[in-house]
Design an enzyme around this catalytic site. Structure first.
Site, mmCIF file in Angstrom:
data_model
loop_
_atom_site.group_PDB
_atom_site.id
_atom_site.type_symbol
_atom_site.label_atom_id
_atom_site.label_comp_id
_atom_site.label_asym_id
_atom_site.label_seq_id
_atom_site.Cartn_x
_atom_site.Cartn_y
_atom_site.Cartn_z
ATOM 1 N N GLY A 12 0.826 -1.269 0.009
ATOM 2 C CA GLY A 12 -0.068 -0.057 -0.016
ATOM 3 C C GLY A 12 0.709 1.045 0.284
ATOM 4 C CB ALA A 15 0.138 9.897 1.043
ATOM 5 C CG ASN A 107 -7.339 5.613 8.993
ATOM 6 O OD1 ASN A 107 -6.773 6.126 9.844
ATOM 7 N ND2 ASN A 107 -7.433 6.477 7.739
ATOM 8 C CE LYS A 189 -5.749 8.632 13.555
ATOM 9 N NZ LYS A 189 -4.905 8.016 12.637
ATOM 10 C CG ASN A 193 -10.457 9.757 12.499
ATOM 11 O OD1 ASN A 193 -9.954 10.701 12.214
ATOM 12 N ND2 ASN A 193 -9.496 8.487 12.495
ATOM 13 C CG ASN A 197 -12.533 11.590 9.267
ATOM 14 O OD1 ASN A 197 -12.066 12.436 9.946
ATOM 15 N ND2 ASN A 197 -11.675 10.697 8.605
#
Lengths: 307, 307
Positions: A12, A15, A107, A189, A193, A197
């Site tokens: 993967g 970035a 994530n 987290k 998120n 998000n």
């Protein structure tokens, strides 16, 4: 001291994988990048990293078109979008020897479980990345903030090997912490998120400042945080209610920040709906938590991000 | 028998006001239309109605550019979008004589209250329209389904005058029922409108069939219906739980139906967020109902429909 892994594969190379892999390789590690779209560009010009107002290039970067070409390594770092997890079933096996460790930097929830079920829990570690990165063109990564990594073991306390891997990242210039309970950290987290998000997409693209400026929307942010904390608590992960104010306070100075899922959505990329909303909702609900807003948000997001 | 109103003003000559007004005028009533955008077109060519595969024209239609020109009438029929309710403060007074009745055919909650507070509760009636209409060009209304009107008094049982007005509509060819409790009927209509109108926008434009075909989304439709029924119950309006299955069943054959709010939103018109979601949420919450999904949906819609 547990030895550093000698050979590392990056699966993967978006970035995230490219950035951490390049940092490790620049510090001397044998890092092998699995690449698809960017393969030719990186073979030609190396992996370029723009950070702190300067730029450096990893050249040559060891790039491969398949994990079979990479072969068995000591450590696999997984930076794949969780929406592509099904691909791991064929990508991982060629990389394994008896002692290969799998570190997922992905994530949300369910990623360690996915690896553990298939290749054994004893291999699995997970990391949470607090970093702002952007792949601005093939093989070119911009690093524009933070960089901290929190590393933990799957359903175990940190071990000597955990600290060795942490030390390897630290030596490469990445602030790294070991975490006692990885899943608790993942829930912490998610407290950020899930609302930011999620609501940034559900409102059609509102940035964090806007979600907080409107009293009614901020109330939804806080209510989703409360539900996330309730789900975590039902699963045995205690997060104090004061964490909500803390998260709101730390978000205010971020201004017109675009959550990563919103950028994915706006750019037509897959959104990690299952790992960020679906799995937390399913796990929390199974444990008896009341999650009406999370449930509705999950189903809305699943629909609007469908491609 | 209470006499039919002799003079009628239509305030809000969109599809709804134009259609019902034209039907009444065609049957001989003195109907005066307040018009803005369509004024010139209707003065030139009359009000055209396409229905049942045929077409008829009300020519001349009595059109006016201001309510001062219309003057006092016996009955004001209000078809204005609720997003323009503030305009009523100046539009209504010139239409009033001592006995003028105000009949609002607007959507959602709070419209009768708005009129009653300003011009007296004794004047106020409300109606619920179950009709599919579209204004396809200036002065041209297409009627493509249903047409039933339910009429009731504001916080009173039907009176002789209620039946007289109902008989007037019925004589003009509109199936009309008197309702014992107008607000209960408004809540019953909201049981459908809150989930379908709301989720169709929140999903970025999904039609009813799509909202029902996805198991997870249908569960959100049903959960929002349960919340709406809970809000109504907290306010003293009993709606049986079986009403949910009934509403789902009657919606299935509607196929790719677009709820009216979704059409408003897609065509860039104001969406009636406050009367359909805001006021039910506020009233239900004040009465002690738990409405987490309605609350989140309301705040999302307020944001995405902002113009």
């Amino acid at each position: 001291m547990h030895p550093f892994p000698k050979t590392i594969a990056i699966v993967g190379s978006g970035a995230l994988g490219s950035y951490y892999g390049a940092k490790l390789a620049r510090h001397g590690a044998d890092v092998r990048f699995l690449m698809r779209a960017d393969l030719e560009a990186v073979r030609w010009a190396g992996l370029r990293v723009l950070e702190a107002g300067a730029e450096w290039t990893l050249q040559p970067a060891r790039t491969f078109a398949s994990t079979a070409e990479i072969g068995p390594v000591d450590l696999v770092i997984i930076g794949l979008k969780t929406t592509a997890n099904a691909d791991l079933a064929r990508l991982i096996p060629p990389l394994l020897h008896e002692g290969t460790l799998l570190l997922t930097l992905q994530n949300g929830l369910g990623n360690e479980e996915f690896l553990a079920e298939r290749w054994g829990a004893e291999r699995v570690l997970g990391g949470l990345c607090f970093v702002c990165l952007n792949r601005i063109s093939p093989g070119v990564i911009e690093h524009y903030g933070h960089g901290t990594l929190s590393i933990g073991e799957f359903r175990r306390s940190p071990m000597i090997r955990t600290r060795a891997i942490g030390a390897m990242f630290a030596a490469a210039g990445i602030e790294t912490h070991g975490v006692e309970n990885l899943v608790t950290e993942r829930w912490r987290k998610l407290v950020w998120n899930i609302p930011f998000n999620g609501l940034s997409i559900a409102t059609g693209g509102r940035t964090c400042d806007r979600l907080l400026a409107d009293e009614g929307l901020q109330a939804q942010v806080r209510a989703l945080m409360r539900e996330t904390i309730a789900a975590a608590a039902a699963l045995g992960h205690e997060i104090p209610a004061s964490f909500i104010d803390f998260q709101i306070e730390r978000t205010l100075p971020m201004g017109a920040y675009k959550p990563s899922s919103m950028i994915d959505w706006q750019q037509g990329r897959a959104v990690e709906v299952e790992s960020i909303w679906g799995e937390p909702w399913r796990q929390g609900r199974a444990a008896g938590a009341e999650l009406p807003r999370l449930e509705m948000l999950y189903h809305l997001l699943r629909e609007v991000t469908m491609r």
